[in-house]
Design a protein around this motif. Structure first.
Motif, PDB file in Angstrom:
ATOM      1  N   ASN A  85     -25.347  -1.352   3.466  1.00  0.00           N
ATOM      2  CA  ASN A  85     -26.837  -2.007   3.553  1.00  0.00           C
ATOM      3  C   ASN A  85     -27.757  -0.799   3.464  1.00  0.00           C
ATOM      4  O   ASN A  85     -28.870  -0.941   3.101  1.00  0.00           O
ATOM      5  CB  ASN A  85     -27.101  -2.663   4.880  1.00  0.00           C
ATOM      6  N   THR A  86     -27.189   0.424   3.556  1.00  0.00           N
ATOM      7  CA  THR A  86     -28.248   1.725   3.397  1.00  0.00           C
ATOM      8  C   THR A  86     -28.214   2.097   2.146  1.00  0.00           C
ATOM      9  O   THR A  86     -29.120   2.492   1.549  1.00  0.00           O
ATOM     10  CB  THR A  86     -27.985   2.746   4.527  1.00  0.00           C
ATOM     11  N   LEU A  94     -31.140  -4.989  -2.672  1.00  0.00           N
ATOM     12  CA  LEU A  94     -30.511  -6.326  -2.447  1.00  0.00           C
ATOM     13  C   LEU A  94     -29.828  -6.285  -0.765  1.00  0.00           C
ATOM     14  O   LEU A  94     -29.015  -7.050  -0.683  1.00  0.00           O
ATOM     15  CB  LEU A  94     -29.368  -6.543  -3.151  1.00  0.00           C
ATOM     16  N   ALA A  95     -30.321  -5.256  -0.085  1.00  0.00           N
ATOM     17  CA  ALA A  95     -29.819  -4.987   1.325  1.00  0.00           C
ATOM     18  C   ALA A  95     -30.204  -6.173   1.946  1.00  0.00           C
ATOM     19  O   ALA A  95     -31.173  -6.378   2.219  1.00  0.00           O
ATOM     20  CB  ALA A  95     -30.336  -3.565   1.967  1.00  0.00           C
ATOM     21  N   PHE A  96     -29.345  -7.069   2.727  1.00  0.00           N
ATOM     22  CA  PHE A  96     -29.511  -8.095   3.698  1.00  0.00           C
ATOM     23  C   PHE A  96     -29.689  -7.634   4.994  1.00  0.00           C
ATOM     24  O   PHE A  96     -30.128  -8.433   5.763  1.00  0.00           O
ATOM     25  CB  PHE A  96     -28.383  -9.087   3.487  1.00  0.00           C
ATOM     26  N   ASP A  97     -29.316  -6.433   5.401  1.00  0.00           N
ATOM     27  CA  ASP A  97     -29.381  -6.036   6.807  1.00  0.00           C
ATOM     28  C   ASP A  97     -29.872  -4.613   6.706  1.00  0.00           C
ATOM     29  O   ASP A  97     -29.141  -3.805   7.150  1.00  0.00           O
ATOM     30  CB  ASP A  97     -28.407  -6.465   7.510  1.00  0.00           C
ATOM     31  N   PRO A  98     -31.135  -4.329   6.436  1.00  0.00           N
ATOM     32  CA  PRO A  98     -31.390  -2.897   6.139  1.00  0.00           C
ATOM     33  C   PRO A  98     -31.557  -2.176   7.503  1.00  0.00           C
ATOM     34  O   PRO A  98     -31.785  -2.844   8.672  1.00  0.00           O
ATOM     35  CB  PRO A  98     -32.951  -2.935   5.586  1.00  0.00           C
ATOM     36  N   TYR A  99     -31.718  -0.951   7.733  1.00  0.00           N
ATOM     37  CA  TYR A  99     -31.913  -0.088   8.715  1.00  0.00           C
ATOM     38  C   TYR A  99     -33.187  -0.711   9.669  1.00  0.00           C
ATOM     39  O   TYR A  99     -34.190  -1.006   8.822  1.00  0.00           O
ATOM     40  CB  TYR A  99     -32.023   1.352   8.482  1.00  0.00           C
ATOM     41  N   PRO A 100     -33.024  -1.143  10.901  1.00  0.00           N
ATOM     42  CA  PRO A 100     -32.254  -0.714  11.840  1.00  0.00           C
ATOM     43  C   PRO A 100     -31.118  -1.778  12.081  1.00  0.00           C
ATOM     44  O   PRO A 100     -30.640  -1.860  13.204  1.00  0.00           O
ATOM     45  CB  PRO A 100     -33.169  -0.693  13.019  1.00  0.00           C
ATOM     46  N   TYR A 101     -30.373  -2.454  11.251  1.00  0.00           N
ATOM     47  CA  TYR A 101     -29.309  -3.249  11.307  1.00  0.00           C
ATOM     48  C   TYR A 101     -29.521  -4.495  12.453  1.00  0.00           C
ATOM     49  O   TYR A 101     -28.753  -4.596  13.226  1.00  0.00           O
ATOM     50  CB  TYR A 101     -28.157  -2.330  11.646  1.00  0.00           C
TER      51      TYR A 101
END
Length: 177
Positions: A85-86, A94-101
């Motif tokens: 994701n990072t 396409l990150a489905f759960d970027p930082y901060p997760y």
């Protein structure tokens, strides 16, 4: 006092108690003595005979969740999730759960909320197994102690019989010149 019941006789002779004063374990031991059957049993087998599917499942979850294999695999999965994701998916947008997760935190919280009571169930079951093992140990120890007492009684009777035989012969030898 009526001692016609075989267990009552054993209770009185071996434990000095009447039948209604006995603990369940003592009654079980005396019944096994009366029937001349062994008393020892494996606590794990006895516990497994009584266990339900849910109890066995909680033991399995606790065994897997408390292993180094699980910790290593789970750590690698979390690391992979974060890297994916990072670095990988965020590069393509396409990150489905970027930082901060946030989604990862939700999944970890859910896992902890489910896993903790299951592990506690397994610990309770282990405590029940320990109590069963202690009860079975007590029964075996009591049986051994009672059997030793019975052997002492038999040996004492044999010694007294032998002494009586010796004493019967003594006056005959004294009267001889």
């Amino acid at each position: 006092m009526n001692t016609s019941h075989p267990l009552q006789q054993l209770a009185q002779n071996l434990l000095g108690k009447s039948l209604h004063e006995l603990e369940p374990e003592e009654t079980h031991v005396l019944e096994q003595i009366r029937q001349r059957r062994p008393i020892s049993r494996d606590a794990a087998d006895a516990s497994d005979e009584e266990s339900t599917f849910g109890e066995r499942l909680s033991d399995t979850v606790a065994a897997v969740g408390g292993s180094w294999t699980f910790i290593i695999c789970f750590s690698l999965t979390m690391l992979g999730w974060m890297l994916l994701n990072t670095d990988v998916l965020s590069h393509f947008g396409l990150a489905f759960d970027p930082y901060p997760y946030i989604f990862l935190n939700l999944m970890l919280s859910t896992l902890a909320a489910i896993q903790a009571p299951i592990i506690m169930m397994s610990q309770n079951r282990q405590a029940a197994k320990d109590r069963l093992a202690a009860r079975l140990d007590f029964e075996v120890n009591l049986r051994a102690e009672l059997e030793i007492m019975r052997l002492h009684e038999k040996i004492d009777q044999k010694i007294l019989q032998r002494l009586d035989q010796i004493l019967e012969r003594l006056p005959e030898r004294r009267s001889e010149p």
